[in-house]
Design a protein around this motif. Structure first.
Motif, PDB file in Angstrom:
ATOM      1  N   ASN A   5       0.824  -1.205   0.000  1.00 32.62           N
ATOM      2  CA  ASN A   5       0.000   0.000   0.000  1.00 32.62           C
ATOM      3  C   ASN A   5       0.863   1.262   0.000  1.00 32.62           C
ATOM      4  OD1 ASN A   5      -2.537   1.134  -0.117  1.00 32.62           O
ATOM      5  ND2 ASN A   5      -2.758   1.277   2.081  1.00 32.62           N
ATOM      6  N   CYS A   9      -0.252   5.129   1.475  1.00 27.86           N
ATOM      7  CA  CYS A   9       0.151   5.311   2.862  1.00 27.86           C
ATOM      8  C   CYS A   9       0.334   6.803   3.162  1.00 27.86           C
ATOM      9  CB  CYS A   9       1.443   4.553   3.139  1.00 27.86           C
ATOM     10  SG  CYS A   9       1.919   4.575   4.889  1.00 27.86           S
ATOM     11  N   CYS A  22       0.282  -2.099   5.715  1.00 25.58           N
ATOM     12  CA  CYS A  22      -0.796  -1.798   6.657  1.00 25.58           C
ATOM     13  C   CYS A  22      -0.918  -2.814   7.788  1.00 25.58           C
ATOM     14  CB  CYS A  22      -2.122  -1.686   5.911  1.00 25.58           C
ATOM     15  SG  CYS A  22      -2.142  -0.341   4.714  1.00 25.58           S
ATOM     16  N   CYS A  23      -0.911  -4.085   7.460  1.00 23.96           N
ATOM     17  CA  CYS A  23      -1.082  -5.102   8.511  1.00 23.96           C
ATOM     18  C   CYS A  23       0.030  -5.018   9.544  1.00 23.96           C
ATOM     19  CB  CYS A  23      -1.136  -6.494   7.904  1.00 23.96           C
ATOM     20  SG  CYS A  23      -2.636  -6.781   6.950  1.00 23.96           S
ATOM     21  N   CYS A  25       1.889  -2.428  10.253  1.00 19.56           N
ATOM     22  CA  CYS A  25       1.760  -1.150  10.959  1.00 19.56           C
ATOM     23  C   CYS A  25       0.659  -1.232  12.020  1.00 19.56           C
ATOM     24  CB  CYS A  25       1.457  -0.047   9.954  1.00 19.56           C
ATOM     25  SG  CYS A  25       1.342   1.600  10.673  1.00 19.56           S
ATOM     26  N   ILE A  26      -0.484  -1.759  11.634  1.00 21.40           N
ATOM     27  CA  ILE A  26      -1.603  -1.881  12.581  1.00 21.40           C
ATOM     28  C   ILE A  26      -1.216  -2.771  13.750  1.00 21.40           C
ATOM     29  CG2 ILE A  26      -3.925  -2.844  12.864  1.00 21.40           C
ATOM     30  CD1 ILE A  26      -4.440  -1.817   9.953  1.00 21.40           C
ATOM     31  N   VAL A  36      -2.493   4.218  14.511  1.00 23.27           N
ATOM     32  CA  VAL A  36      -1.696   4.367  13.295  1.00 23.27           C
ATOM     33  C   VAL A  36      -1.922   5.779  12.755  1.00 23.27           C
ATOM     34  CG1 VAL A  36      -1.673   1.927  12.687  1.00 23.27           C
ATOM     35  CG2 VAL A  36      -3.523   3.343  11.893  1.00 23.27           C
ATOM     36  N   CYS A  38      -2.682   7.015   9.896  1.00 28.52           N
ATOM     37  CA  CYS A  38      -3.836   7.237   9.014  1.00 28.52           C
ATOM     38  C   CYS A  38      -5.173   7.205   9.764  1.00 28.52           C
ATOM     39  CB  CYS A  38      -3.842   6.215   7.879  1.00 28.52           C
ATOM     40  SG  CYS A  38      -3.917   4.506   8.422  1.00 28.52           S
TER      41      CYS A  38
END
Length: 44
Positions: A5, A9, A22-23, A25-26, A36, A38
């Motif tokens: 992504n 991002c 994303c995964c 980071c989350i 996060v 975002c």
């Protein structure tokens, strides 16, 4: 793991190993009990 992504991002920390992942980071932020980038309320 590819940066799946990268183009979407919004995190300004482009040096982060999780940037665009994303995964990852989350999961990292969930473990540290922080939001996060975002998902923060970034009013300008």
């Amino acid at each position: 793991m590819a940066n799946c992504n990268e183009q979407n991002c919004t995190c300004p920390n482009k040096q982060c190993e999780r940037h665009g992942k994303c995964c990852a980071c989350i999961n990292y932020h969930r473990d540290s009990e922080s939001k996060v980038f975002c998902m923060r309320d970034n009013k300008k």
